[in-house]
Design a protein around this motif. Structure first.
Motif, PDB file in Angstrom:
ATOM      1  N   VAL A  36       0.852  -1.190   0.000  1.00  0.00           N
ATOM      2  CA  VAL A  36       0.000   0.000   0.000  1.00  0.00           C
ATOM      3  C   VAL A  36       0.893   1.246   0.000  1.00  0.00           C
ATOM      4  O   VAL A  36       2.087   1.159   0.243  1.00  0.00           O
ATOM      5  CB  VAL A  36      -0.960   0.026   1.209  1.00  0.00           C
ATOM      6  CG1 VAL A  36      -1.963  -1.105   1.145  1.00  0.00           C
ATOM      7  CG2 VAL A  36      -0.195  -0.023   2.514  1.00  0.00           C
ATOM      8  N   TYR A  43      -6.596   8.733   4.189  1.00  0.00           N
ATOM      9  CA  TYR A  43      -6.620   7.396   3.597  1.00  0.00           C
ATOM     10  C   TYR A  43      -5.694   6.420   4.328  1.00  0.00           C
ATOM     11  O   TYR A  43      -6.090   5.308   4.638  1.00  0.00           O
ATOM     12  CB  TYR A  43      -6.263   7.455   2.111  1.00  0.00           C
ATOM     13  CG  TYR A  43      -7.187   8.364   1.351  1.00  0.00           C
ATOM     14  CD1 TYR A  43      -8.473   7.957   1.032  1.00  0.00           C
ATOM     15  CD2 TYR A  43      -6.797   9.648   0.989  1.00  0.00           C
ATOM     16  CE1 TYR A  43      -9.349   8.791   0.358  1.00  0.00           C
ATOM     17  CE2 TYR A  43      -7.664  10.488   0.312  1.00  0.00           C
ATOM     18  CZ  TYR A  43      -8.933  10.057   0.004  1.00  0.00           C
ATOM     19  OH  TYR A  43      -9.793  10.876  -0.647  1.00  0.00           O
ATOM     20  N   TYR A  52      -9.107   5.713   6.302  1.00  0.00           N
ATOM     21  CA  TYR A  52     -10.253   5.203   5.555  1.00  0.00           C
ATOM     22  C   TYR A  52      -9.884   4.043   4.634  1.00  0.00           C
ATOM     23  O   TYR A  52     -10.504   2.989   4.670  1.00  0.00           O
ATOM     24  CB  TYR A  52     -10.894   6.337   4.745  1.00  0.00           C
ATOM     25  CG  TYR A  52     -11.967   5.860   3.815  1.00  0.00           C
ATOM     26  CD1 TYR A  52     -13.206   5.469   4.309  1.00  0.00           C
ATOM     27  CD2 TYR A  52     -11.740   5.757   2.454  1.00  0.00           C
ATOM     28  CE1 TYR A  52     -14.191   5.000   3.468  1.00  0.00           C
ATOM     29  CE2 TYR A  52     -12.726   5.284   1.598  1.00  0.00           C
ATOM     30  CZ  TYR A  52     -13.947   4.910   2.108  1.00  0.00           C
ATOM     31  OH  TYR A  52     -14.910   4.434   1.275  1.00  0.00           O
ATOM     32  N   GLU A  53      -8.865   4.216   3.814  1.00  0.00           N
ATOM     33  CA  GLU A  53      -8.518   3.173   2.849  1.00  0.00           C
ATOM     34  C   GLU A  53      -7.949   1.933   3.536  1.00  0.00           C
ATOM     35  O   GLU A  53      -8.285   0.799   3.172  1.00  0.00           O
ATOM     36  CB  GLU A  53      -7.528   3.702   1.815  1.00  0.00           C
ATOM     37  CG  GLU A  53      -7.290   2.726   0.687  1.00  0.00           C
ATOM     38  CD  GLU A  53      -6.487   3.319  -0.449  1.00  0.00           C
ATOM     39  OE1 GLU A  53      -6.115   2.543  -1.340  1.00  0.00           O
ATOM     40  OE2 GLU A  53      -6.241   4.530  -0.472  1.00  0.00           O
ATOM     41  N   LEU A  56     -10.803   0.055   5.095  1.00  0.00           N
ATOM     42  CA  LEU A  56     -11.597  -0.572   4.041  1.00  0.00           C
ATOM     43  C   LEU A  56     -10.911  -1.833   3.525  1.00  0.00           C
ATOM     44  O   LEU A  56     -11.539  -2.886   3.375  1.00  0.00           O
ATOM     45  CB  LEU A  56     -11.833   0.416   2.900  1.00  0.00           C
ATOM     46  CG  LEU A  56     -12.608  -0.095   1.693  1.00  0.00           C
ATOM     47  CD1 LEU A  56     -14.012  -0.542   2.084  1.00  0.00           C
ATOM     48  CD2 LEU A  56     -12.680   1.002   0.628  1.00  0.00           C
ATOM     49  N   LEU A  57      -9.611  -1.753   3.288  1.00  0.00           N
ATOM     50  CA  LEU A  57      -8.862  -2.925   2.829  1.00  0.00           C
ATOM     51  C   LEU A  57      -8.893  -4.050   3.861  1.00  0.00           C
ATOM     52  O   LEU A  57      -9.080  -5.219   3.519  1.00  0.00           O
ATOM     53  CB  LEU A  57      -7.416  -2.541   2.504  1.00  0.00           C
ATOM     54  CG  LEU A  57      -7.222  -1.708   1.252  1.00  0.00           C
ATOM     55  CD1 LEU A  57      -5.820  -1.110   1.213  1.00  0.00           C
ATOM     56  CD2 LEU A  57      -7.492  -2.543   0.008  1.00  0.00           C
ATOM     57  N   THR A  91      -2.123  -2.257  -4.058  1.00  0.00           N
ATOM     58  CA  THR A  91      -3.204  -1.299  -4.224  1.00  0.00           C
ATOM     59  C   THR A  91      -2.797  -0.193  -5.188  1.00  0.00           C
ATOM     60  O   THR A  91      -1.645  -0.117  -5.619  1.00  0.00           O
ATOM     61  CB  THR A  91      -3.579  -0.659  -2.874  1.00  0.00           C
ATOM     62  OG1 THR A  91      -2.452   0.061  -2.382  1.00  0.00           O
ATOM     63  CG2 THR A  91      -4.008  -1.705  -1.873  1.00  0.00           C
ATOM     64  N   LEU A  92      -3.761   0.663  -5.494  1.00  0.00           N
ATOM     65  CA  LEU A  92      -3.533   1.886  -6.274  1.00  0.00           C
ATOM     66  C   LEU A  92      -3.051   1.636  -7.695  1.00  0.00           C
ATOM     67  O   LEU A  92      -2.273   2.410  -8.234  1.00  0.00           O
ATOM     68  CB  LEU A  92      -2.536   2.805  -5.556  1.00  0.00           C
ATOM     69  CG  LEU A  92      -2.924   3.246  -4.158  1.00  0.00           C
ATOM     70  CD1 LEU A  92      -1.777   3.975  -3.488  1.00  0.00           C
ATOM     71  CD2 LEU A  92      -4.158   4.127  -4.207  1.00  0.00           C
ATOM     72  N   TYR A 108     -12.233  -0.095  -5.586  1.00  0.00           N
ATOM     73  CA  TYR A 108     -12.759  -0.070  -4.228  1.00  0.00           C
ATOM     74  C   TYR A 108     -12.722   1.336  -3.637  1.00  0.00           C
ATOM     75  O   TYR A 108     -13.277   1.571  -2.571  1.00  0.00           O
ATOM     76  CB  TYR A 108     -12.012  -1.052  -3.327  1.00  0.00           C
ATOM     77  CG  TYR A 108     -10.565  -0.675  -3.084  1.00  0.00           C
ATOM     78  CD1 TYR A 108     -10.207   0.149  -2.022  1.00  0.00           C
ATOM     79  CD2 TYR A 108      -9.564  -1.124  -3.927  1.00  0.00           C
ATOM     80  CE1 TYR A 108      -8.891   0.506  -1.812  1.00  0.00           C
ATOM     81  CE2 TYR A 108      -8.255  -0.776  -3.728  1.00  0.00           C
ATOM     82  CZ  TYR A 108      -7.921   0.044  -2.669  1.00  0.00           C
ATOM     83  OH  TYR A 108      -6.623   0.405  -2.465  1.00  0.00           O
ATOM     84  N   ILE A 109     -12.057   2.268  -4.303  1.00  0.00           N
ATOM     85  CA  ILE A 109     -12.002   3.650  -3.822  1.00  0.00           C
ATOM     86  C   ILE A 109     -11.798   4.566  -5.019  1.00  0.00           C
ATOM     87  O   ILE A 109     -11.199   4.167  -6.024  1.00  0.00           O
ATOM     88  CB  ILE A 109     -10.886   3.835  -2.775  1.00  0.00           C
ATOM     89  CG1 ILE A 109     -11.053   5.159  -2.043  1.00  0.00           C
ATOM     90  CG2 ILE A 109      -9.512   3.713  -3.397  1.00  0.00           C
ATOM     91  CD1 ILE A 109     -10.214   5.268  -0.785  1.00  0.00           C
ATOM     92  N   HIS A 110     -12.327   5.770  -4.926  1.00  0.00           N
ATOM     93  CA  HIS A 110     -12.200   6.750  -6.002  1.00  0.00           C
ATOM     94  C   HIS A 110     -11.502   7.979  -5.446  1.00  0.00           C
ATOM     95  O   HIS A 110     -11.944   8.543  -4.452  1.00  0.00           O
ATOM     96  CB  HIS A 110     -13.588   7.123  -6.535  1.00  0.00           C
ATOM     97  CG  HIS A 110     -13.562   8.169  -7.587  1.00  0.00           C
ATOM     98  ND1 HIS A 110     -13.284   7.893  -8.907  1.00  0.00           N
ATOM     99  CD2 HIS A 110     -13.769   9.506  -7.526  1.00  0.00           C
ATOM    100  CE1 HIS A 110     -13.335   8.998  -9.608  1.00  0.00           C
ATOM    101  NE2 HIS A 110     -13.625   9.999  -8.784  1.00  0.00           N
ATOM    102  N   TYR A 111     -10.388   8.347  -6.053  1.00  0.00           N
ATOM    103  CA  TYR A 111      -9.660   9.554  -5.665  1.00  0.00           C
ATOM    104  C   TYR A 111     -10.017  10.674  -6.627  1.00  0.00           C
ATOM    105  O   TYR A 111     -10.122  10.450  -7.829  1.00  0.00           O
ATOM    106  CB  TYR A 111      -8.154   9.343  -5.769  1.00  0.00           C
ATOM    107  CG  TYR A 111      -7.581   8.425  -4.739  1.00  0.00           C
ATOM    108  CD1 TYR A 111      -7.361   7.094  -5.032  1.00  0.00           C
ATOM    109  CD2 TYR A 111      -7.246   8.885  -3.481  1.00  0.00           C
ATOM    110  CE1 TYR A 111      -6.816   6.242  -4.097  1.00  0.00           C
ATOM    111  CE2 TYR A 111      -6.698   8.047  -2.539  1.00  0.00           C
ATOM    112  CZ  TYR A 111      -6.486   6.729  -2.854  1.00  0.00           C
ATOM    113  OH  TYR A 111      -5.953   5.890  -1.920  1.00  0.00           O
TER     114      TYR A 111
END
Length: 130
Positions: A36, A43, A52-53, A56-57, A91-92, A108-111
């Motif tokens: 990560v 995040y 948050y991220e 979530l993960l 990730t990312l 799974y996430i929007h930046y």
């Protein structure tokens, strides 16, 4: 003002996670090594091992029946380190059709990157060039 966005995706081997979920008769929860990004509140907050991220993960991997151990590295090193085979997920990552050997999950996430400034500065920002 124009906003530029980037969608981060969890990249992992579906066969690896599937085989972990099928391990029967073991009392230990399987562990997945996950790459990560670095400290980026809200995040990723490395001072409290939260954000948050990250939360979530953790929830996503827990729902899959595995425990995630996170290694934080600069974004530019994520994919090169993942390609070494030492890690199970990264990730990312934007989806690449040129890398068919990897499984890309749904985003799974929007930046959404934005530019902000203090009102006192009276800046007229319309593009990244400004």
């Amino acid at each position: 003002m124009r906003c530029y966005s980037f969608i981060g995706c969890l990249c992992c081997s579906l066969l690896w996670l599937f085989s972990l979920s099928l391990q029967a008769g073991t009392q230990q929860t399987p562990v997945v090594q996950v790459l990560v990004g670095l400290h980026k509140p809200p995040y990723f907050d490395l001072t409290s091992d939260s954000g948050y991220e990250l939360e979530l993960l953790r929830a996503l991997f827990t729902a899959a029946g595995v425990r995630a151990e996170f290694t934080h590295v600069p974004n530019g090193r994520l994919m090169p380190l993942f390609k070494t085979g030492t890690f199970d997920a990264v990730t990312l990552q934007p989806m690449h059709t040129t890398l068919p050997e990897y499984f890309y999950s749904c985003p799974y996430i929007h930046y959404q990157n934005v530019v902000t400034s203090l009102a006192d500065g009276r800046l007229d920002i319309h593009s990244l060039a400004d």
